[in-house]
Design a protein around this motif. Structure first.
Motif, PDB file in Angstrom:
ATOM      1  N   ILE A 121      13.781 -28.900   4.349  1.00  0.00           N
ATOM      2  CA  ILE A 121      14.949 -28.971   5.226  1.00  0.00           C
ATOM      3  C   ILE A 121      14.617 -29.669   6.548  1.00  0.00           C
ATOM      4  CG2 ILE A 121      14.629 -26.681   6.277  1.00  0.00           C
ATOM      5  CD1 ILE A 121      17.721 -26.398   6.137  1.00  0.00           C
ATOM      6  N   ALA A 122      13.368 -29.590   6.979  1.00  0.00           N
ATOM      7  CA  ALA A 122      12.967 -30.346   8.169  1.00  0.00           C
ATOM      8  C   ALA A 122      12.999 -31.845   7.875  1.00  0.00           C
ATOM      9  CB  ALA A 122      11.574 -29.931   8.634  1.00  0.00           C
ATOM     10  N   ASP A 123      12.549 -32.219   6.678  1.00  0.00           N
ATOM     11  CA  ASP A 123      12.622 -33.626   6.281  1.00  0.00           C
ATOM     12  C   ASP A 123      14.069 -34.114   6.313  1.00  0.00           C
ATOM     13  OD1 ASP A 123       9.892 -33.649   5.871  1.00  0.00           O
ATOM     14  OD2 ASP A 123      10.037 -33.314   3.714  1.00  0.00           O
ATOM     15  N   ALA A 124      14.996 -33.273   5.834  1.00  0.00           N
ATOM     16  CA  ALA A 124      16.406 -33.651   5.840  1.00  0.00           C
ATOM     17  C   ALA A 124      16.942 -33.743   7.264  1.00  0.00           C
ATOM     18  CB  ALA A 124      17.214 -32.637   5.026  1.00  0.00           C
ATOM     19  N   LEU A 125      16.526 -32.815   8.118  1.00  0.00           N
ATOM     20  CA  LEU A 125      16.987 -32.829   9.506  1.00  0.00           C
ATOM     21  C   LEU A 125      16.550 -34.105  10.216  1.00  0.00           C
ATOM     22  CD1 LEU A 125      18.290 -31.389  11.969  1.00  0.00           C
ATOM     23  CD2 LEU A 125      16.049 -30.326  12.382  1.00  0.00           C
TER      24      LEU A 125
ATOM     25  N   VAL B  68      11.549 -40.043  19.390  1.00  0.00           N
ATOM     26  CA  VAL B  68      12.336 -39.871  20.615  1.00  0.00           C
ATOM     27  C   VAL B  68      12.518 -41.190  21.362  1.00  0.00           C
ATOM     28  CG1 VAL B  68      12.407 -38.764  22.888  1.00  0.00           C
ATOM     29  CG2 VAL B  68      11.694 -37.449  20.886  1.00  0.00           C
ATOM     30  N   PHE B  69      11.461 -42.001  21.453  1.00  0.00           N
ATOM     31  CA  PHE B  69      11.488 -43.142  22.366  1.00  0.00           C
ATOM     32  C   PHE B  69      11.661 -44.507  21.720  1.00  0.00           C
ATOM     33  CE2 PHE B  69       9.470 -39.881  24.970  1.00  0.00           C
ATOM     34  CZ  PHE B  69      10.193 -40.010  26.146  1.00  0.00           C
ATOM     35  N   THR B  70      11.433 -44.638  20.426  1.00  0.00           N
ATOM     36  CA  THR B  70      11.553 -45.975  19.831  1.00  0.00           C
ATOM     37  C   THR B  70      12.559 -46.058  18.691  1.00  0.00           C
ATOM     38  OG1 THR B  70       9.731 -45.683  18.223  1.00  0.00           O
ATOM     39  CG2 THR B  70       9.144 -46.450  20.438  1.00  0.00           C
ATOM     40  N   ASP B  71      13.124 -44.929  18.272  1.00  0.00           N
ATOM     41  CA  ASP B  71      14.162 -44.954  17.239  1.00  0.00           C
ATOM     42  C   ASP B  71      15.501 -45.276  17.900  1.00  0.00           C
ATOM     43  OD1 ASP B  71      15.964 -44.590  15.200  1.00  0.00           O
ATOM     44  OD2 ASP B  71      15.179 -42.647  14.563  1.00  0.00           O
ATOM     45  N   PRO B  72      16.185 -46.360  17.504  1.00  0.00           N
ATOM     46  CA  PRO B  72      17.468 -46.714  18.114  1.00  0.00           C
ATOM     47  C   PRO B  72      18.517 -45.609  17.983  1.00  0.00           C
ATOM     48  CG  PRO B  72      16.618 -48.544  16.820  1.00  0.00           C
ATOM     49  CD  PRO B  72      15.745 -47.361  16.506  1.00  0.00           C
ATOM     50  N   ALA B  73      18.363 -44.735  16.980  1.00  0.00           N
ATOM     51  CA  ALA B  73      19.355 -43.676  16.767  1.00  0.00           C
ATOM     52  C   ALA B  73      19.078 -42.414  17.578  1.00  0.00           C
ATOM     53  CB  ALA B  73      19.410 -43.318  15.277  1.00  0.00           C
TER      54      ALA B  73
ATOM     55  N   PHE C 214      21.144 -38.923  17.914  1.00  0.00           N
ATOM     56  CA  PHE C 214      20.615 -37.779  17.163  1.00  0.00           C
ATOM     57  C   PHE C 214      20.362 -36.589  18.085  1.00  0.00           C
ATOM     58  CE2 PHE C 214      16.694 -35.775  15.225  1.00  0.00           C
ATOM     59  CZ  PHE C 214      17.366 -35.113  14.211  1.00  0.00           C
ATOM     60  N   TYR C 215      19.735 -36.833  19.226  1.00  0.00           N
ATOM     61  CA  TYR C 215      19.510 -35.773  20.212  1.00  0.00           C
ATOM     62  C   TYR C 215      20.661 -35.812  21.220  1.00  0.00           C
ATOM     63  CZ  TYR C 215      14.627 -35.652  18.574  1.00  0.00           C
ATOM     64  OH  TYR C 215      13.496 -35.545  17.823  1.00  0.00           O
ATOM     65  N   GLN C 216      21.544 -34.818  21.172  1.00  0.00           N
ATOM     66  CA  GLN C 216      22.698 -34.834  22.063  1.00  0.00           C
ATOM     67  C   GLN C 216      22.291 -34.715  23.536  1.00  0.00           C
ATOM     68  OE1 GLN C 216      26.420 -32.921  20.835  1.00  0.00           O
ATOM     69  NE2 GLN C 216      25.361 -32.175  19.004  1.00  0.00           N
ATOM     70  N   ASP C 217      21.169 -34.046  23.794  1.00  0.00           N
ATOM     71  CA  ASP C 217      20.652 -33.947  25.163  1.00  0.00           C
ATOM     72  C   ASP C 217      19.356 -34.764  25.250  1.00  0.00           C
ATOM     73  OD1 ASP C 217      22.642 -31.936  26.068  1.00  0.00           O
ATOM     74  OD2 ASP C 217      21.644 -30.687  24.566  1.00  0.00           O
ATOM     75  N   TRP C 218      19.487 -36.052  24.966  1.00  0.00           N
ATOM     76  CA  TRP C 218      18.295 -36.886  24.819  1.00  0.00           C
ATOM     77  C   TRP C 218      17.403 -36.834  26.045  1.00  0.00           C
ATOM     78  CZ3 TRP C 218      16.092 -40.834  27.528  1.00  0.00           C
ATOM     79  CH2 TRP C 218      15.007 -41.468  26.913  1.00  0.00           C
TER      80      TRP C 218
ATOM     81  N   ARG D 283      22.926 -34.233  16.455  1.00  0.00           N
ATOM     82  CA  ARG D 283      24.115 -34.737  15.765  1.00  0.00           C
ATOM     83  C   ARG D 283      23.613 -35.452  14.517  1.00  0.00           C
ATOM     84  NH1 ARG D 283      29.221 -35.053  16.926  1.00  0.00           N
ATOM     85  NH2 ARG D 283      28.839 -34.557  19.119  1.00  0.00           N
ATOM     86  N   HIS D 284      23.722 -34.745  13.390  1.00  0.00           N
ATOM     87  CA  HIS D 284      23.183 -35.258  12.134  1.00  0.00           C
ATOM     88  C   HIS D 284      24.237 -36.089  11.416  1.00  0.00           C
ATOM     89  CE1 HIS D 284      21.324 -35.290   8.136  1.00  0.00           C
ATOM     90  NE2 HIS D 284      20.194 -35.015   8.764  1.00  0.00           N
ATOM     91  N   PRO D 285      23.878 -37.241  10.863  1.00  0.00           N
ATOM     92  CA  PRO D 285      24.885 -38.103  10.228  1.00  0.00           C
ATOM     93  C   PRO D 285      25.535 -37.493   8.995  1.00  0.00           C
ATOM     94  CG  PRO D 285      22.662 -38.928   9.827  1.00  0.00           C
ATOM     95  CD  PRO D 285      22.539 -37.862  10.859  1.00  0.00           C
ATOM     96  N   ASP D 286      24.871 -36.523   8.356  1.00  0.00           N
ATOM     97  CA  ASP D 286      25.423 -35.931   7.138  1.00  0.00           C
ATOM     98  C   ASP D 286      26.214 -34.652   7.375  1.00  0.00           C
ATOM     99  OD1 ASP D 286      24.294 -37.975   5.680  1.00  0.00           O
ATOM    100  OD2 ASP D 286      22.501 -36.826   5.153  1.00  0.00           O
ATOM    101  N   VAL D 287      25.788 -33.831   8.332  1.00  0.00           N
ATOM    102  CA  VAL D 287      26.441 -32.516   8.496  1.00  0.00           C
ATOM    103  C   VAL D 287      27.004 -32.296   9.891  1.00  0.00           C
ATOM    104  CG1 VAL D 287      24.982 -31.489   6.710  1.00  0.00           C
ATOM    105  CG2 VAL D 287      24.268 -31.349   9.117  1.00  0.00           C
TER     106      VAL D 287
END
Length: 276
Positions: A134-138, A152-157, A161-165, A223-227
């Motif tokens: 489930i961590a892999d899915a998250l 955190v720092f190089t993923d464009p998403a 993904f982190y609402q409080d980035w 904010r997960h794209p699937d759920v």
């Protein structure tokens, strides 16, 4: 003149403390934020000349008494105090690696027994060494990277993904700084640091603050794209059998929308299905 890590840390930390926080009366124009050098010297009970030598790197071996006084003057928490002692050479830096890559098999079994609780183990370089389904899915099956600092720092998403980035970023850098202080010569930690300084201006700005502390966020909002949105509480544990490793376990509040979303994520992960 080359400023020492100790001097750089002292400079950065005094900039974070206001005169009001230090119970000092502020007078006149202040050219720099935070405390002046003479104010730190006064609070720590040392001469201004000695304190200047510490910041400039001309004095690198303060006594434990002086370091303790500086920690109080700069209002450091326990993580910051320990980091200051290490920089002063009074608390030995570990000679171990960022954290051995081997994860105890029984710990892996325990993580796999938590189908509804994302769980990961990472080292001081923030490399994820183990994760349950489930961590892999998250974390989107770690398609960007299995290093949390890179996530955190190089993923464009990441900002989505982190609402409080920003909060996540600040705490991630502070934790990474703490690990760096514990094993500054470790090649993997130095590699990650070099990569982030080269590719992330946001990391570079936060690194310059010299914050050093362990995990401070009790909750994270994703904010997960699937759920969709998830608010998860996280607990962090040192892996005593493998110094340098930490176990993080997430859970959602009972009967909450996040609990339902996490259950859906677990179901999708277990079956390999996409959301309908």
């Amino acid at each position: 003149m080359t400023r020492s890590d100790l001097g750089a840390y002292l400079t950065a930390r005094r900039a974070q403390v206001t005169p009001a926080e230090a119970n000092l009366h502020s007078t006149g124009h202040r050219r720099v934020p935070g405390l002046r050098r003479e104010e730190v010297a006064l609070l720590a009970g040392v001469s201004i000349d000695y304190y200047i030598r510490l910041e400039q790197g001309r004095e690198r071996t303060p006594s434990a008494h002086v370091v303790d006084a500086l920690a109080v003057a700069l209002r450091l928490d326990e993580d910051g105090r320990q980091h200051l002692f290490r920089l002063a050479g009074l608390s030995p830096s570990t000679r171990t690696a960022a954290g051995t890559g081997r994860v105890d098999p029984s710990l892996r079994e325990l993580m796999d027994a938590w189908p509804h609780n994302p769980a990961i183990i990472y080292n001081r370089a923030y490399d994820v060494l183990a994760s349950n389904t489930i961590a892999d899915a998250l974390f989107h099956d770690w398609t960007h990277s299995r290093n949390l600092m890179h996530v955190v720092f190089t993923d464009p998403a990441a900002h989505t993904f982190y609402q409080d980035w920003h909060d996540v970023a600040v705490n991630s850098v502070a934790g990474f700084r703490l690990g760096h202080g514990q094993a500054p010569a470790d090649p993997r930690i130095r590699q990650v640091l070099t990569e982030l300084l080269a590719h992330s201006p946001e990391f570079t700005d936060l690194w310059a603050r010299h914050d050093a502390r362990g995990k401070a966020l009790a909750r994270k909002r994703f904010r997960h794209p699937d759920v969709g949105p998830l608010t998860l509480t996280m607990q962090t544990f040192d892996v005593r059998s493998s110094p340098g490793q930490e176990l993080v376990v997430y859970h959602a509040e009972p009967a909450s929308a996040s609990r339902a979303a996490l259950a859906l994520l677990g179901s999708l992960a277990a079956t390999g299905r996409q959301p309908g």
